[in-house]
Every structure is written in structure tokens, then in C-alpha cells.
Write a protein that holds these residues in place. Structure first.
Motif, PDB file in Angstrom:
ATOM      1  N   VAL A  92      12.702  10.485   0.733  1.00 50.21           N
ATOM      2  CA  VAL A  92      12.306  11.326   1.870  1.00 50.21           C
ATOM      3  C   VAL A  92      13.337  11.183   2.982  1.00 50.21           C
ATOM      4  O   VAL A  92      13.775  12.171   3.582  1.00 50.21           O
ATOM      5  CB  VAL A  92      10.894  10.912   2.383  1.00 50.21           C
TER       6      VAL A  92
ATOM      7  N   GLU B 299      10.108   6.885  -1.057  1.00 51.27           N
ATOM      8  CA  GLU B 299      10.124   6.783   0.399  1.00 51.27           C
ATOM      9  C   GLU B 299      11.556   6.940   0.916  1.00 51.27           C
ATOM     10  O   GLU B 299      11.807   7.670   1.872  1.00 51.27           O
ATOM     11  CB  GLU B 299       9.545   5.438   0.855  1.00 51.27           C
TER      12      GLU B 299
ATOM     13  N   GLY C 210       0.822  -1.198   0.000  1.00 48.54           N
ATOM     14  CA  GLY C 210       0.000   0.000   0.000  1.00 48.54           C
ATOM     15  C   GLY C 210       0.858   1.249   0.000  1.00 48.54           C
ATOM     16  O   GLY C 210       1.479   1.569   0.994  1.00 48.54           O
ATOM     17  N   GLU C 211       0.921   1.917  -1.111  1.00 49.38           N
ATOM     18  CA  GLU C 211       1.612   3.204  -1.161  1.00 49.38           C
ATOM     19  C   GLU C 211       1.018   4.018  -2.290  1.00 49.38           C
ATOM     20  O   GLU C 211       0.364   3.490  -3.196  1.00 49.38           O
ATOM     21  CB  GLU C 211       3.124   3.036  -1.320  1.00 49.38           C
ATOM     22  N   ASP C 212       1.229   5.319  -2.230  1.00 47.59           N
ATOM     23  CA  ASP C 212       0.512   6.203  -3.139  1.00 47.59           C
ATOM     24  C   ASP C 212       0.944   6.064  -4.590  1.00 47.59           C
ATOM     25  O   ASP C 212       0.216   6.477  -5.483  1.00 47.59           O
ATOM     26  CB  ASP C 212       0.608   7.654  -2.682  1.00 47.59           C
TER      27      ASP C 212
ATOM     28  N   GLY D 248      -4.017   4.384   0.802  1.00 47.28           N
ATOM     29  CA  GLY D 248      -2.617   4.200   0.422  1.00 47.28           C
ATOM     30  C   GLY D 248      -1.835   5.493   0.283  1.00 47.28           C
ATOM     31  O   GLY D 248      -0.636   5.467   0.014  1.00 47.28           O
ATOM     32  N   ASN D 249      -2.500   6.620   0.481  1.00 48.94           N
ATOM     33  CA  ASN D 249      -1.812   7.905   0.293  1.00 48.94           C
ATOM     34  C   ASN D 249      -1.070   8.323   1.567  1.00 48.94           C
ATOM     35  O   ASN D 249      -1.594   8.154   2.667  1.00 48.94           O
ATOM     36  CB  ASN D 249      -2.814   9.005  -0.075  1.00 48.94           C
ATOM     37  N   PRO D 250       0.109   8.886   1.428  1.00 52.73           N
ATOM     38  CA  PRO D 250       0.848   9.284   2.623  1.00 52.73           C
ATOM     39  C   PRO D 250       0.221  10.485   3.306  1.00 52.73           C
ATOM     40  O   PRO D 250      -0.482  11.274   2.670  1.00 52.73           O
ATOM     41  CB  PRO D 250       2.229   9.644   2.063  1.00 52.73           C
TER      42      PRO D 250
ATOM     43  N   LEU E 166      10.015  11.780  10.950  1.00 54.08           N
ATOM     44  CA  LEU E 166      10.073  11.518   9.511  1.00 54.08           C
ATOM     45  C   LEU E 166       9.411  12.595   8.660  1.00 54.08           C
ATOM     46  O   LEU E 166       9.687  12.717   7.483  1.00 54.08           O
ATOM     47  CB  LEU E 166       9.414  10.169   9.189  1.00 54.08           C
TER      48      LEU E 166
ATOM     49  N   LEU F  49      16.483   6.888   5.718  1.00 52.67           N
ATOM     50  CA  LEU F  49      17.097   7.909   6.566  1.00 52.67           C
ATOM     51  C   LEU F  49      18.315   7.331   7.288  1.00 52.67           C
ATOM     52  O   LEU F  49      19.395   7.939   7.303  1.00 52.67           O
ATOM     53  CB  LEU F  49      16.063   8.435   7.567  1.00 52.67           C
TER      54      LEU F  49
ATOM     55  N   LEU G 273      -4.634   1.393   5.545  1.00 55.48           N
ATOM     56  CA  LEU G 273      -4.627   1.485   4.080  1.00 55.48           C
ATOM     57  C   LEU G 273      -5.995   1.877   3.541  1.00 55.48           C
ATOM     58  O   LEU G 273      -6.114   2.651   2.590  1.00 55.48           O
ATOM     59  CB  LEU G 273      -4.171   0.158   3.478  1.00 55.48           C
TER      60      LEU G 273
ATOM     61  N   GLY H 296       1.595   2.153   3.993  1.00 54.69           N
ATOM     62  CA  GLY H 296       1.999   0.785   3.697  1.00 54.69           C
ATOM     63  C   GLY H 296       3.382   0.423   4.213  1.00 54.69           C
ATOM     64  O   GLY H 296       3.699  -0.757   4.364  1.00 54.69           O
ATOM     65  N   THR H 297       4.199   1.426   4.477  1.00 61.10           N
ATOM     66  CA  THR H 297       5.603   1.110   4.775  1.00 61.10           C
ATOM     67  C   THR H 297       6.115   1.638   6.110  1.00 61.10           C
ATOM     68  O   THR H 297       7.047   1.053   6.655  1.00 61.10           O
ATOM     69  CB  THR H 297       6.508   1.685   3.668  1.00 61.10           C
TER      70      THR H 297
ATOM     71  N   LEU I  95      15.842  14.050   4.592  1.00 69.51           N
ATOM     72  CA  LEU I  95      15.866  14.335   6.029  1.00 69.51           C
ATOM     73  C   LEU I  95      17.279  14.214   6.588  1.00 69.51           C
ATOM     74  O   LEU I  95      17.691  14.988   7.452  1.00 69.51           O
ATOM     75  CB  LEU I  95      14.936  13.366   6.770  1.00 69.51           C
TER      76      LEU I  95
ATOM     77  N   TYR J   3       8.952  -3.361  12.272  1.00 69.95           N
ATOM     78  CA  TYR J   3       9.478  -2.937  13.569  1.00 69.95           C
ATOM     79  C   TYR J   3       9.210  -3.978  14.666  1.00 69.95           C
ATOM     80  O   TYR J   3       9.948  -4.052  15.641  1.00 69.95           O
ATOM     81  CB  TYR J   3       8.861  -1.595  13.984  1.00 69.95           C
TER      82      TYR J   3
ATOM     83  N   LEU K 117       0.953  13.905   4.773  1.00 69.09           N
ATOM     84  CA  LEU K 117       2.027  14.870   4.506  1.00 69.09           C
ATOM     85  C   LEU K 117       1.663  16.242   5.054  1.00 69.09           C
ATOM     86  O   LEU K 117       0.489  16.547   5.245  1.00 69.09           O
ATOM     87  CB  LEU K 117       2.214  15.061   2.998  1.00 69.09           C
TER      88      LEU K 117
ATOM     89  N   SER L  96       4.028  13.410  -3.446  1.00 66.63           N
ATOM     90  CA  SER L  96       4.989  13.851  -2.426  1.00 66.63           C
ATOM     91  C   SER L  96       6.317  14.263  -3.067  1.00 66.63           C
ATOM     92  O   SER L  96       6.982  15.184  -2.588  1.00 66.63           O
ATOM     93  CB  SER L  96       5.210  12.752  -1.390  1.00 66.63           C
TER      94      SER L  96
ATOM     95  N   TYR M 255      13.332   0.385   0.651  1.00 69.57           N
ATOM     96  CA  TYR M 255      12.155   1.066   0.096  1.00 69.57           C
ATOM     97  C   TYR M 255      11.297   1.801   1.130  1.00 69.57           C
ATOM     98  O   TYR M 255      10.151   2.136   0.851  1.00 69.57           O
ATOM     99  CB  TYR M 255      11.261   0.083  -0.684  1.00 69.57           C
ATOM    100  N   VAL M 256      11.803   2.017   2.357  1.00 68.44           N
ATOM    101  CA  VAL M 256      10.997   2.737   3.352  1.00 68.44           C
ATOM    102  C   VAL M 256      11.758   3.951   3.894  1.00 68.44           C
ATOM    103  O   VAL M 256      12.985   4.002   3.851  1.00 68.44           O
ATOM    104  CB  VAL M 256      10.551   1.814   4.523  1.00 68.44           C
ATOM    105  N   GLU M 257      10.998   4.914   4.435  1.00 65.61           N
ATOM    106  CA  GLU M 257      11.583   6.210   4.821  1.00 65.61           C
ATOM    107  C   GLU M 257      12.646   6.080   5.904  1.00 65.61           C
ATOM    108  O   GLU M 257      13.755   6.614   5.781  1.00 65.61           O
ATOM    109  CB  GLU M 257      10.496   7.169   5.359  1.00 65.61           C
ATOM    110  N   ASP M 258      12.253   5.421   7.012  1.00 69.81           N
ATOM    111  CA  ASP M 258      13.157   5.429   8.157  1.00 69.81           C
ATOM    112  C   ASP M 258      14.451   4.680   7.856  1.00 69.81           C
ATOM    113  O   ASP M 258      15.523   5.085   8.301  1.00 69.81           O
ATOM    114  CB  ASP M 258      12.457   4.858   9.396  1.00 69.81           C
TER     115      ASP M 258
END
Lengths: 395, 316
Positions: free
Chosen positions: A291, A288, A94-96, B115-117, B209, A266, B110, B215-216, A295, B221, B119, A321, A260-263
């Protein structure tokens, strides 16, 4: 041939589409799509317009252009009558980026519903993560049992496994359309789908990013790579980047995975930059991670690229984004992999194949382009336009 | 080059590694509490993502920041409560219940966001709270909060009645019940603690962040929290673990990744090394238990001040 040619004598203009530039109507939009087919076939006058990429699938098939008049509408409507496109859509996660593909598909479906009375249903399955491929495969099998006649899929599942599942699905009458995959890595004949709609990760993403870095940095500098999980996309884009940089003065001096993820992007960028911040650019393989890279540059008090100096940050995707980050100066550039267009082209291929009985090209690549502060308004407007079409379960 | 080089071992180097670790430390503390009681909480990653997205969206909707944090923490309480109730009263195994919660929360997120972040919610103040901006040299708000949580967690486990009950239930649940411990309530409390800490970590991560991708964000974690807790000495069979150990475990994970990057080692080796370390930690624990058993010692956890539980045994 141009879309002006098609405009004349049409006489079936419909209402304006919300979000489209002044003077554009759905009919005009569709004709522009067709216009590019002509452009691709020889003329070039219409390329670059809002819908200027939409006809590339048709061009790839070698089919004739949309007639764009009431007679053709009626003829297609006869094919569409009694047929319902039962579509399933499952992206890797799930991502934009994938939501944009979905909106592009709905823009085209809405167009066809209006013009031809096309009926459709829409099922979506989003796995919990990039690696949750088993759920995707079982969903495809369930959709085949359910009687869906078209599945759009983007999956990170093992290639051989997916191809056997796709083959079985198609044998049972469920056509597969790969979307945003990596067709360039495999022989065309080995792909068990009607069409693989996407872009070439090598030549249309990694390579373009390399060209941009060379141009922006005057063919000289040190760069880091923040890369996604090991796999086909990562491999293909890296090959493209290296092909572009080969023999240049740009040197790759560090490589970390951001998965593929932000953190994690980073963390990877922080780790690299703390080791040595004397670099000129960072290529994050997706938005992602981009971003995260931006940062990291900010957190370490480093200077982002300002047009003459600083660190160039570039990524691949082409999402809302990205354009916002380019606008606010935290991201230098992105390779627009044209998600909206991928969605639209998938539906165009479906109409041609499932309703009209044509054979689309095995591989349909949409145009891509590097977007930065000088040219982000066009893709941003296109993106926003697609988002005016709501996601539904069908009509 | 190497671990001895000034860049890596400098105060600044440690600052970045600790600041990067705090999100994992927070959920690892919660995970440790749950592991000690004999459970496991796989929902913490999704819980963080929901908390992060909810924080961002509520701020975009104009809700005052303090109220946002209260709401999100209450959502964390609710998630923990549902986990605890499913496990104790419905009888679903911990692993399954929290795995289902992991999937369900991510799914809800989701569906809600399509699915949109999320922001554009980060203000300077939220950046400070999230730790992307320092409040003093080498110090961020999440570091202080994490320190407070770690101290509170240690005190809870070592010096309170609830802490002793948590160890007792995790060490031998049946015996604990016979001694009058309300085992179900204790277990629910542990999951609530884990849920709240996941929510807190999510709130901070959103500020750190500046964007939440449904999704991500915080994906995976939960496994890092388990890894940190196990590296820190927590036993997957319950009854043993330490908050201090979990903190060190989380920091160790970050240091390993950074160190390999420093040495320019293929990043895939980082995963291999972490896996090997977890196995070693588990083997060492097992060896410790075997030695203790052969020596005729109990494998009960060492408590700072062993005391009888405070409730009278229930009649049977």
C-alpha cells in the motif's frame, strides 16, 4: 477420479452455504476438498475448483479420500462424540491476513460441526505487534495449563525458543500446529509440531514474484525491493526472488526496509524513488508495505503499470485489500499466499490427528499463485465466502 | 551522490522529508510537553491508530467530515484525561499507566475491527487534509497545521502561566506545589494536550495513507516521538525541553533514514545510527547539567520571562 464420482449416490446434500457459488452445498464443498486428494494422487480434472485446494493436506498424508456419504459421517461422528477440540490461535500481530486464516478455520469448523457434530472452543490471542513475541510464548504456556488440546500459532519468536516451548506443550498433550511459518528453512524433523501448515516462502512466494516480474517486464528492467523486518520470512522470500532472477535481465538496484507497515513502506519507497525513479518494478514483501509503495508511486506522479508501461508493483499476501487495489489499478499483482486455505487446512489436519488419530504430513503447503487484474475474481470470491463464517468462541 | 546531490537537498527533497515528518512532529510536540512536566506518554502510537481508524470508519458511516474530526479529537481528549487521572489521582507511574493505555487502545482497536483494515474512506478532500495531495507547490495541509501547532506549543511553554507551571512541576514538583501550583491539574493538562495531538496526527495519517491497519498503523510511533523530543533537547527527568527542538529532532530522524537510503547503506544501520544519536543527546544533556552544577548554576529551564507563579502558596 473426480468429484462427480463422489456426487453420485451421496444423498445427503445439506443447505446451501451463503456466499458460495450457485449449486454448492456444504457437502459438495467438502467432497470437492476430497476430490483434490484424488487429483493430487493422479487425476487432475478437479483442480482449480472453489474447494480445489482443500485436500492437499490429505494428499500429503497419503490418506484415503473423504468417502463423503452418510455412513462415513456417522463413523466420524462416533469419534467426534465426547471430544471437544479446544483450540487456541495466536498470530504475529493483528492484521487481516491472519483474520482470513481465522475465517478459513471457522469455515471448516462449521462444516465439521454440521457433518459430524464436532464440538469446539476457540481462544484467540493477538499480540500488540510483530515483535511482541514474549506475550505469545507466555500465552502458549498459559493455554497448556488451561488444557487446550490444539494451538495454531504464527510467531516471529526465536526459532530455538519456540521449539522448546512447543516440545514442552506437546509433552503435556497440547498439540501445536504452526501456521504461515517458514518450515522450508529448517529440517522437518526439528520442528516440534503436528504439522506446519503454510506455504514455501522461497519457492511459492519470492520465486513466483520473480517469475511474474520477468514475464511482465520481458525479462529486462530495474527493480527496487521494499522489505520487511529482518527475519525468516524476509530471508526466505528474498532467496526465492534472487533464485528466480538469477541470470535474467532484471536487476535489483535498491533495497529498503518498510518493516511490514504502510507508512514505513511509503517512506522507504519515497526515499528510493526520489533517488532514482527510473525503475520498472517494486516488490514490497507484504501487503501493508505494498500500500505504501503504491502511494509513493502516486505521490511522485509516476505511472503505475498499465499493461504495457509504468512501474509494476507486486507484493505477497493475498488479502481483500490486495484484490481491491488490483481492481482499482493501484497494485499490479500479489502472490496469493492463500490465508483462507491455511486456516481450513489447519482444521482438516486437526480433525485427522486429534479426532481420528491419523498422522498428518509434517509440512502441509497450500497452493499459491500470482494474482493480477486478469484473475483476481476467483481468490476474491473465495475470500469473501470464508468471511461469511463469523468468528465465535466455539459451539 | 550524497547529501550534496540536487535530488536530496532540493526543495522537492525537503518537501517530501518534511511532509513525511509531520506526523511524528505532532506527537513529538505533545511528548515534549509531557516530558517537561516530568512524565512520559507511551500511548500516543495506539492513540493515533485509534484516531485514524475511527476517522475512517465514521466517514464510511456517512458522518460529516467536520463532525468526524471533532469526535475523534474529543476521543483524544478522553484518552489524555484518563492517562492524567490514572497518574495523578490513582498514583500509577506515568510509564506504566501510558504503557497500559498503549496496549488497551490497540486491543480495543483489534477487537472492534477484528483485525480488518479500514478501507475505502478516502475522498479527494480527505487526501488533501492528510497531505497526500498538495495545496500549493511544496505545501500541504498537515505542514500548515503542524506549523500552527508548533507555534502554539512554543507560545504555550514560553509565554503563558500554564507553560511556566509545566516547567515548574517538571523541574521540582514539590517546590512547585509549595509555590501554589496545582501540579495534578497541570500534569493532566499535559496528557490531554498529548492525547489531542495524537488524535490530530491520527486523523491526518488516515488521510495520508488511505488505509488503516489496526495492528500496524502508527505502531512504534511512541518511541519515535520520544526519540525526536530527546534529540530536540527534552530531558527525561523533566523540567526541560523545547517544541522547536522536537520539530528539528523529528525532521532529523527522517533525514537520517533518507540519507542512508540515498547512500544505499544497509537499512539496519539507520536504527543503529538513531540509537547512537539518542545516546549522544542524552550524554550531552547530562554533561550540560554537570557543568551547570559545578558552575554553581541552577539547572532550572531558561524561561523567556521568569515570573513568580500566580497562585499564592497553599497553607500547610
Amino acid at each position: 477420479m473426480s468429484d462427480q464420482t463422489h456426487d453420485s449416490g451421496n444423498g445427503s446434500e445439506r443447505e446451501a452455504v451463503p456466499g458460495m457459488p450457485d449449486g454448492n452445498t456444504r457437502r459438495g464443498f467438502l467432497r470437492r476438498s476430497a476430490g483434490v486428494v484424488a487429483a493430487t494422487a493422479g487425476a487432475t480434472s478437479v483442480a482449480g475448483a472453489l474447494g480445489g485446494v482443500a485436500g492437499s493436506a490429505l494428499a500429503a498424508t497419503g490418506d484415503s479420500v473423504f468417502p463423503g456419504n452418510a455412513a462415513w459421517d456417522a463413523a466420524v461422528a462416533k469419534y467426534a462424540a465426547g471430544n471437544t477440540l479446544k483450540i487456541g490461535w495466536t498470530p504475529t500481530q493483528g492484521e487481516d491476513f491472519f483474520t482470513a486464516i481465522e475465517h478459513g478455520a471457522f469455515a471448516q469448523l462449521t462444516e465439521y460441526a454440521e457433518l459430524f457434530g464436532l464440538k469446539y472452543t476457540w481462544d484467540t490471542f493477538i499480540p500488540t505487534g510483530f515483535s511482541a513475541v514474549e506475550n505469545q510464548i507466555s500465552t502458549v504456556q498459559a493455554w497448556v495449563q488451561k488444557g487446550l488440546n490444539a494451538i495454531m500459532i504464527c510467531t516471529a519468536a526465536d526459532y530455538a525458543t519456540t521449539q522448546s516451548v512447543f516440545k514442552a506443550a506437546q509433552a503435556k498433550g497440547t498439540n501445536i500446529y504452526e501456521v504461515n511459518m517458514f518450515a522450508e528453512l529448517y529440517p522437518t524433523g526439528s520442528i516440534n509440531c503436528v504439522s506446519a501448515i503454510g506455504y514455501d516462502n522461497n519457492t511459492q512466494a519470492g520465486y513466483l514474484a520473480g517469475e511474474y516480474l520477468k514475464k511482465t517486464l520481458n525479462n529486462k528492467g530495474r527493480i527496487y525491493l521494499v522489505w520487511g523486518s529482518a527475519g525468516n520470512w524476509a530471508t526466505s522470500r528474498l532467496a526465492g526472488l534472487k533464485a528466480s532472477l538469477k541470470g535474467s535481465g532484471i536487476e535489483i538496484v535498491g533495497f529498503q526496509r518498510g518493516n511490514y507497515v504502510e507508512d514505513q513502506g511509503l517512506a522507504a519507497a519515497l526515499s528510493l524513488l526520489r533517488h532514482d525513479s527510473n525503475v520498472n518494478g517494486i516488490y514490497a514483501e507484504n501487503s501493508e508495505m505494498g500500500v505504501g509503495v503504491s502511494l509513493a508511486v502516486k505521490q511522485l506522479g509516476l505511472k503505475p503499470w498499465n499493461g504495457t508501461s509504468g512501474i509494476v508493483t507486486i507484493t505477497s499476501n493475498g488479502k481483500l485489500s490486495d484484490y481491491q487495489n488490483i481492481q482499482n489499478g493501484t497494485l499490479t499483482a500479489v502472490v496469493n499466499c492463500n490465508p483462507v486455505e491455511q486456516g481450513r487446512q489447519s482444521i482438516i489436519a486437526m480433525l485427522y490427528h486429534q479426532i481420528l488419530g491419523y498422522t498428518p504430513a509434517a509440512v502441509i503447503n497450500v497452493p499459491t499463485k500470482v494474482i493480477d487484474k486478469t484473475n483476481y475474481t476467483e481468490p476474491l470470491a473465495y475470500y469473501k465466502w470464508a468471511y461469511t463464517y463469523p468468528l465465535t468462541g466455539g459451539n | 551522490m550524497g547529501v550534496a546531490s540536487p535530488g536530496f537537498t532540493s526543495l522537492n527533497g525537503w518537501y517530501f522529508m518534511v511532509n513525511e515528518s509531520v506526523f511524528i512532529i505532532l506527537i513529538a510536540v505533545g511528548m515534549t510537553v509531557v516530558l517537561i512536566v516530568g512524565g512520559i506518554d507511551l500511548s500516543v502510537g495506539s492513540g493515533m491508530a485509534v484516531a485514524a481508524a475511527l476517522s475512517g470508519q465514521l466517514l464510511l458511516d456517512g458522518v460529516p467530515m467536520a463532525l468526524v474530526f471533532v469526535i475523534v479529537l474529543l476521543v483524544g481528549v478522553a484518552v489524555g484525561l484518563v492517562n492524567g487521572l490514572l497518574i495523578t489521582y490513582v498514583g500509577i507511574p506515568d510509564f506504566i499507566a501510558t504503557l497500559a493505555m498503549l496496549t488497551a487502545l490497540r486491543g480495543v482497536l483489534l477487537i472492534w475491527t477484528q483485525g480488518n483494515p479500514v478501507l475505502g474512506y478516502v475522498t479527494h478532500a480527505y487526501g488533501v487534509i492528510g497531505g497526500s495531495t498538495k495545496i500549493a507547490p511544496y505545501l500541504t495541509v498537515p505542514m500548515l497545521l503542524t506549523l500552527a501547532v508548533a507555534i502554539a506549543g512554543s507560545v504555550l511553554l514560553r509565554y503563558t502561566v500554564l507553560g511556566r507551571h509545566i516547567h515548574a512541576v517538571g523541574g521540582d514538583g514539590d517546590a512547585a506545589v509549595l509555590m501554589g501550583v496545582r501540579a495534578k491539574r497541570v500534569k493532566i493538562a499535559c496528557y490531554v494536550i498529548s492525547g489531542v495531538l495524537a488524535a490530530l496526527s491520527g486523523i491526518l495519517l488516515a488521510g495520508y495513507l488511505s488505509q488503516v491497519s489496526p495492528g500496524t498503523t502508527a505502531s512504534g510511533y511512541e518511541l519515535m516521538a520520544v526519540a525526536a523530543a530527546v534529540l530536540g533537547g527534552a530531558s527525561l527527568s523533566g523540567g526541560r525541553g523545547s517544541v522547536f527542538g522536537a520539530c528539528l529532532g523529528a525532521i532529523a530522524l527522517t533525514v537520517i533514514t533518507n540519507l542512508l537510503s540515498w547512500w544505499n547503506v544497509n537499512p539496519n544501520w539507520s536504527d543503529v545510527l538513531v540509537g547512537v544519536l539518542i545516546l549522544l543527546a542524552a550524554l550531552l544533556q547530562r554533561a550540560g547539567v554537570i557543568v551547570a552544577t559545578r558552575g554553581g548554576q541552577t539547572k532550572r529551564p531558561r524561561l523567556a520571562d521568569p515570573q513568580p507563579v500566580t497562585r499564592a502558596p497553599q497553607s500547610v
